[in-house]
Scaffold this motif. Structure first.
Motif, PDB file in Angstrom:
ATOM      1  N   GLN A  19     -11.990  16.997 103.877  1.00  0.00           N
ATOM      2  CA  GLN A  19     -11.178  16.381 102.822  1.00  0.00           C
ATOM      3  C   GLN A  19     -10.393  17.429 102.045  1.00  0.00           C
ATOM      4  N   PHE A  20     -11.022  18.515 101.663  1.00  0.00           N
ATOM      5  CA  PHE A  20     -10.363  19.526 100.850  1.00  0.00           C
ATOM      6  C   PHE A  20      -9.712  20.622 101.676  1.00  0.00           C
ATOM      7  N   GLN A  21      -9.863  20.566 102.981  1.00  0.00           N
ATOM      8  CA  GLN A  21      -9.244  21.500 103.914  1.00  0.00           C
ATOM      9  C   GLN A  21      -9.446  22.951 103.482  1.00  0.00           C
ATOM     10  N   LEU A  22     -10.736  23.276 103.250  1.00  0.00           N
ATOM     11  CA  LEU A  22     -11.055  24.659 102.911  1.00  0.00           C
ATOM     12  C   LEU A  22     -10.869  25.525 104.148  1.00  0.00           C
ATOM     13  N   SER A  23     -10.279  26.662 103.972  1.00  0.00           N
ATOM     14  CA  SER A  23     -10.075  27.536 105.121  1.00  0.00           C
ATOM     15  C   SER A  23     -11.270  28.442 105.305  1.00  0.00           C
ATOM     16  N   ALA A  24     -11.646  28.660 106.549  1.00  0.00           N
ATOM     17  CA  ALA A  24     -12.771  29.535 106.867  1.00  0.00           C
ATOM     18  C   ALA A  24     -12.322  30.983 106.827  1.00  0.00           C
ATOM     19  N   GLN A  25     -13.250  31.831 106.479  1.00  0.00           N
ATOM     20  CA  GLN A  25     -12.988  33.251 106.453  1.00  0.00           C
ATOM     21  C   GLN A  25     -14.029  33.924 107.328  1.00  0.00           C
ATOM     22  N   ILE A  26     -13.622  34.742 108.258  1.00  0.00           N
ATOM     23  CA  ILE A  26     -14.571  35.505 109.041  1.00  0.00           C
ATOM     24  C   ILE A  26     -14.746  36.830 108.321  1.00  0.00           C
ATOM     25  N   LYS A  27     -15.949  37.071 107.840  1.00  0.00           N
ATOM     26  CA  LYS A  27     -16.210  38.238 107.015  1.00  0.00           C
ATOM     27  C   LYS A  27     -17.473  38.929 107.479  1.00  0.00           C
ATOM     28  N   ASP A  28     -17.526  40.212 107.265  1.00  0.00           N
ATOM     29  CA  ASP A  28     -18.766  40.960 107.397  1.00  0.00           C
ATOM     30  C   ASP A  28     -19.519  40.732 106.085  1.00  0.00           C
ATOM     31  N   PRO A  29     -20.853  40.489 106.130  1.00  0.00           N
ATOM     32  CA  PRO A  29     -21.581  40.216 104.883  1.00  0.00           C
ATOM     33  C   PRO A  29     -21.395  41.277 103.814  1.00  0.00           C
ATOM     34  N   THR A  30     -21.129  42.512 104.182  1.00  0.00           N
ATOM     35  CA  THR A  30     -20.947  43.554 103.173  1.00  0.00           C
ATOM     36  C   THR A  30     -19.625  43.393 102.434  1.00  0.00           C
ATOM     37  N   ASP A  31     -18.728  42.577 102.961  1.00  0.00           N
ATOM     38  CA  ASP A  31     -17.425  42.369 102.319  1.00  0.00           C
ATOM     39  C   ASP A  31     -17.446  41.253 101.280  1.00  0.00           C
ATOM     40  N   LEU A  32     -18.556  40.582 101.074  1.00  0.00           N
ATOM     41  CA  LEU A  32     -18.608  39.468 100.123  1.00  0.00           C
ATOM     42  C   LEU A  32     -18.254  39.912  98.708  1.00  0.00           C
ATOM     43  N   ARG A  33     -18.522  41.154  98.388  1.00  0.00           N
ATOM     44  CA  ARG A  33     -18.223  41.635  97.033  1.00  0.00           C
ATOM     45  C   ARG A  33     -16.723  41.659  96.750  1.00  0.00           C
ATOM     46  N   ASP A  34     -15.908  41.589  97.808  1.00  0.00           N
ATOM     47  CA  ASP A  34     -14.462  41.579  97.628  1.00  0.00           C
ATOM     48  C   ASP A  34     -13.906  40.183  97.340  1.00  0.00           C
ATOM     49  N   LEU A  35     -14.739  39.158  97.457  1.00  0.00           N
ATOM     50  CA  LEU A  35     -14.276  37.792  97.226  1.00  0.00           C
ATOM     51  C   LEU A  35     -14.264  37.472  95.737  1.00  0.00           C
ATOM     52  N   TYR A  36     -13.320  36.642  95.322  1.00  0.00           N
ATOM     53  CA  TYR A  36     -13.307  36.179  93.938  1.00  0.00           C
ATOM     54  C   TYR A  36     -14.483  35.219  93.741  1.00  0.00           C
ATOM     55  N   ASP A  37     -14.948  35.087  92.503  1.00  0.00           N
ATOM     56  CA  ASP A  37     -16.036  34.168  92.190  1.00  0.00           C
ATOM     57  C   ASP A  37     -15.574  32.738  92.429  1.00  0.00           C
ATOM     58  N   GLY A  38     -16.429  31.942  93.057  1.00  0.00           N
ATOM     59  CA  GLY A  38     -16.109  30.544  93.306  1.00  0.00           C
ATOM     60  C   GLY A  38     -16.687  30.068  94.623  1.00  0.00           C
ATOM     61  N   VAL A  39     -16.149  28.971  95.111  1.00  0.00           N
ATOM     62  CA  VAL A  39     -16.637  28.339  96.340  1.00  0.00           C
ATOM     63  C   VAL A  39     -15.898  28.915  97.542  1.00  0.00           C
ATOM     64  N   HIS A  40     -16.660  29.260  98.568  1.00  0.00           N
ATOM     65  CA  HIS A  40     -16.092  29.836  99.781  1.00  0.00           C
ATOM     66  C   HIS A  40     -16.765  29.251 101.007  1.00  0.00           C
ATOM     67  N   THR A  41     -16.092  29.375 102.130  1.00  0.00           N
ATOM     68  CA  THR A  41     -16.667  29.098 103.436  1.00  0.00           C
ATOM     69  C   THR A  41     -16.611  30.413 104.206  1.00  0.00           C
ATOM     70  N   ILE A  42     -17.790  30.850 104.641  1.00  0.00           N
ATOM     71  CA  ILE A  42     -17.891  32.106 105.379  1.00  0.00           C
ATOM     72  C   ILE A  42     -18.425  31.789 106.770  1.00  0.00           C
ATOM     73  N   ILE A  43     -17.781  32.316 107.788  1.00  0.00           N
ATOM     74  CA  ILE A  43     -18.263  32.142 109.164  1.00  0.00           C
ATOM     75  C   ILE A  43     -18.374  33.531 109.781  1.00  0.00           C
TER      76      ILE A  43
END
Length: 153
Positions: A19-43
């Protein structure tokens, strides 16, 4: 203890994503600190997915983790770990509904096995410990004290 149908919860999460068409992000777990605070989809490359809140680079708040083996957890996260109330279903069919601390069941909860056994009671460091009630696969019910996953008779 009120049980949720985790399949329904999982499907609701998927529906929200569509419904909200959230885009997936392929990330290395160590890169999570680079994300802004909020809701994300990580694959991750192995297929594991996290859909939920991330604050200060850690899973924090409400979120769902779906591991590559099809195990999944839906509930509260803190400091990157399962903390608070949450429901887990492992690929082998074992289910846990209840409270978590630092990624292990802690406090009140319910554990169910594929053979029909159900334990309701207290957990310490992921083990049945303290007062509890076990319903065996044959329907026999035992209530009393548990220590290190064993009945104390």
């Amino acid at each position: 203890m009120k049980k949720k149908n985790l399949t329904t919860v999982f499907l609701a999460v998927v529906a929200c994503l569509i419904q909200f068409q959230l885009s997936a992000q392929i990330k290395d777990p160590t890169d999570l600190r680079d994300l802004y605070d909020g809701v994300h989809t990580i694959i991750w490359e192995n297929g594991t997915q996290y859909i939920g809140e991330i604050y200060s680079g850690e899973f924090s708040g409400k979120g769902t983790m779906i591991w590559s083996d099809s195990s999944y957890y839906e509930g509260n996260w803190s400091k990157g770990m399962r903390n608070g109330k949450g429901d887990m279903v492992w690929a082998n069919g074992i289910k846990f509904f209840g409270h978590w601390k630092d990624d292990v069941p802690q406090g009140k909860g319910q554990k169910e096995w594929p053979d029909g056994r159900i334990y309701r009671g207290h957990f310490v460091d992921g083990k049945m410990q303290g007062k509890g009630k076990m319903k065996e696969a044959d329907g026999t019910i035992w209530q009393g004290e548990f220590k290190n996953n064993e009945k104390v008779e």
